[in-house]
Design a protein around this motif. Structure first.
Motif, PDB file in Angstrom:
ATOM      1  N   LEU A  38      67.293   3.789  51.423  1.00 46.66           N
ATOM      2  CA  LEU A  38      66.557   2.565  51.103  1.00 46.66           C
ATOM      3  C   LEU A  38      67.249   1.300  51.606  1.00 46.66           C
ATOM      4  O   LEU A  38      66.585   0.362  52.059  1.00 46.66           O
ATOM      5  N   LEU A  39      68.572   1.276  51.538  1.00 43.78           N
ATOM      6  CA  LEU A  39      69.305   0.028  51.768  1.00 43.78           C
ATOM      7  C   LEU A  39      69.736  -0.186  53.209  1.00 43.78           C
ATOM      8  O   LEU A  39      69.894  -1.329  53.648  1.00 43.78           O
ATOM      9  N   THR A  40      69.981   0.892  53.957  1.00 40.09           N
ATOM     10  CA  THR A  40      70.472   0.703  55.328  1.00 40.09           C
ATOM     11  C   THR A  40      69.437   0.052  56.243  1.00 40.09           C
ATOM     12  O   THR A  40      69.795  -0.671  57.171  1.00 40.09           O
ATOM     13  N   GLU A  41      68.168   0.281  55.983  1.00 41.61           N
ATOM     14  CA  GLU A  41      67.135  -0.356  56.799  1.00 41.61           C
ATOM     15  C   GLU A  41      67.059  -1.856  56.558  1.00 41.61           C
ATOM     16  O   GLU A  41      66.647  -2.613  57.434  1.00 41.61           O
ATOM     17  N   ILE A  42      67.491  -2.288  55.367  1.00 39.64           N
ATOM     18  CA  ILE A  42      67.409  -3.710  55.017  1.00 39.64           C
ATOM     19  C   ILE A  42      68.720  -4.431  55.320  1.00 39.64           C
ATOM     20  O   ILE A  42      68.742  -5.485  55.951  1.00 39.64           O
ATOM     21  N   PHE A  43      69.846  -3.831  54.859  1.00 44.82           N
ATOM     22  CA  PHE A  43      71.139  -4.506  54.939  1.00 44.82           C
ATOM     23  C   PHE A  43      72.089  -3.881  55.963  1.00 44.82           C
ATOM     24  O   PHE A  43      73.244  -4.304  56.049  1.00 44.82           O
ATOM     25  N   GLU A  44      71.635  -2.860  56.677  1.00 46.86           N
ATOM     26  CA  GLU A  44      72.428  -2.198  57.710  1.00 46.86           C
ATOM     27  C   GLU A  44      73.765  -1.683  57.145  1.00 46.86           C
ATOM     28  O   GLU A  44      73.772  -0.923  56.185  1.00 46.86           O
ATOM     29  N   ALA A  45      74.891  -2.117  57.718  1.00 42.34           N
ATOM     30  CA  ALA A  45      76.192  -1.590  57.291  1.00 42.34           C
ATOM     31  C   ALA A  45      76.490  -1.934  55.839  1.00 42.34           C
ATOM     32  O   ALA A  45      77.093  -1.151  55.108  1.00 42.34           O
ATOM     33  N   ARG A  46      76.078  -3.116  55.416  1.00 41.30           N
ATOM     34  CA  ARG A  46      76.270  -3.483  54.012  1.00 41.30           C
ATOM     35  C   ARG A  46      75.477  -2.549  53.100  1.00 41.30           C
ATOM     36  O   ARG A  46      75.934  -2.226  51.994  1.00 41.30           O
ATOM     37  N   GLY A  47      74.315  -2.143  53.546  1.00 43.00           N
ATOM     38  CA  GLY A  47      73.523  -1.218  52.747  1.00 43.00           C
ATOM     39  C   GLY A  47      74.214   0.112  52.562  1.00 43.00           C
ATOM     40  O   GLY A  47      74.138   0.723  51.485  1.00 43.00           O
ATOM     41  N   ALA A  48      74.914   0.585  53.604  1.00 43.64           N
ATOM     42  CA  ALA A  48      75.654   1.843  53.485  1.00 43.64           C
ATOM     43  C   ALA A  48      76.772   1.718  52.453  1.00 43.64           C
ATOM     44  O   ALA A  48      76.994   2.623  51.634  1.00 43.64           O
ATOM     45  N   SER A  49      77.493   0.587  52.481  1.00 51.37           N
ATOM     46  CA  SER A  49      78.563   0.393  51.506  1.00 51.37           C
ATOM     47  C   SER A  49      78.000   0.197  50.103  1.00 51.37           C
ATOM     48  O   SER A  49      78.593   0.654  49.120  1.00 51.37           O
ATOM     49  N   LEU A  50      76.844  -0.454  49.997  1.00 52.76           N
ATOM     50  CA  LEU A  50      76.206  -0.598  48.689  1.00 52.76           C
ATOM     51  C   LEU A  50      75.763   0.747  48.121  1.00 52.76           C
ATOM     52  O   LEU A  50      75.809   0.967  46.901  1.00 52.76           O
ATOM     53  N   SER A  51      75.350   1.658  48.984  1.00 51.69           N
ATOM     54  CA  SER A  51      74.952   2.987  48.514  1.00 51.69           C
ATOM     55  C   SER A  51      76.152   3.746  47.943  1.00 51.69           C
ATOM     56  O   SER A  51      76.023   4.472  46.949  1.00 51.69           O
TER      57      SER A  51
END
Length: 316
Positions: A216-229
């Motif tokens: 869900l998050l990598t498409e929106i926040f890219e690398a930050r989304g991966a770390s948020l996951s």
């Protein structure tokens, strides 16, 4: 072993191969000796461990050992598909720095695991061990947040200025590190003293949440989304650990301390999008220092209650 093999075989593939396999072999021999010593004690006590029982007890931990590599690989693949190779490179730099710091958490958890397992039948010693582990976390977590915040701005100098975007990614992973450390007592308690199936459910849910969040998050926040996951997965595991230890007498006071610390960490990471993360930011450093000071104040404020609880458990 690497130095010995380099002296014997020089810088060659054969030398590195011998060095690579020597460590596990020596470790296996040493562990076999320790296990045989423990088995002799079990035989003297009249206890018998059958193959089925051994397999049933070890299966949850065997499955758990495969979940971490699966979740890490899945996160990278999802990030690659969603955002491309550049985002993966930015994430990978921050991840390498995070792995170096997480080695500290793994070492602390291993020491807790052996201590909790050996003292689980002694109520007084168990209470003292949990309290001692919390004292270590009291100072290590705030110190790690401040030092990691300063160290995050060294990423462009250590790697390259092209990885400037790795700084906010690492700050999120730094918060993940703090979450892992703060919740270590509860999570190791579940692993050491409760049934293995509970620990498997704990890590399984955390892995599922991490992979789902990455999608869900990598498409929106890219690398930050991966770390948020990754942060979401660790928060899920620590939250489940708190629930599983909720009725334990050892964590009556410590659970409030843990929850409050987690809230402070989440506030800290939620402020990072609004701060200047390109160069050394006074606001960001002050935010890290204030978070660390508040954590120490909370720990010291509740230390008296923890001491009272420890004395009461030793008395009764």
């Amino acid at each position: 072993f690497l130095l010995i093999c380099r002296q014997a075989y020089g810088i060659s593939e054969l030398g590195y191969l011998y060095a690579y396999i020597s460590g596990p072999i020596i470790g296996f021999i040493f562990s076999s000796i320790l296990v045989n010593l423990q088995l002799s004690l079990i035989e003297q006590s009249g206890k018998e461990i059958g193959f089925i029982e051994l397999f049933r007890e070890s299966l949850p931990f065997a499955i758990d050992s495969t979940l971490a590599p699966i979740s890490e690989s899945a996160t990278r693949i999802i990030l690659l598909v969603a955002s491309g190779t550049v985002a993966v490179a930015i994430f990978e730099v921050a991840w390498k720095v995070f792995i170096g710091g997480s080695a500290i958490v793994r070492a602390i958890r291993k020491s807790m695991l052996s201590t909790y397992s050996s003292k689980k039948l002694d109520r007084d010693k168990m209470s003292a061990s949990i309290y001692d582990s919390r004292k270590l976390i009291i100072w290590l977590a705030p110190l790690g947040i401040v030092c990691g915040s300063f160290g995050s701005f060294l990423i462009p100098f250590v790697f390259s200025k092209d990885y400037m975007e790795s700084i906010p990614v690492f700050v999120i992973l730094l918060s993940t590190w703090a979450v892992m450390l703060v919740g270590s007592s509860q999570q190791v308690f579940v692993q050491a003293l409760q049934h293995g199936n509970r620990f498997l459910v704990l890590t399984g849910i955390g892995t599922l949440i991490q992979i789902s969040s990455a999608i869900l998050l990598t498409e929106i926040f890219e690398a930050r989304g991966a770390s948020l996951s990754i942060l979401a997965g660790q928060l899920a595991m620590i939250s489940i650990s708190i629930v599983l230890t909720w009725n334990s007498e050892y964590f009556i006071k410590l659970r409030l301390e843990t929850i409050t610390s987690l809230i402070l960490i989440l506030v800290f990471v939620s402020l990072t999008p609004f701060l200047d993360m390109v160069s050394i930011s006074f606001d960001f450093i002050m935010c890290a220092i204030i978070t660390s000071v508040l954590m120490i104040i909370i720990y010291k404020r509740m230390e008296g209650d923890s001491l009272f609880l420890l004395a009461r458990s030793n008395k009764f």
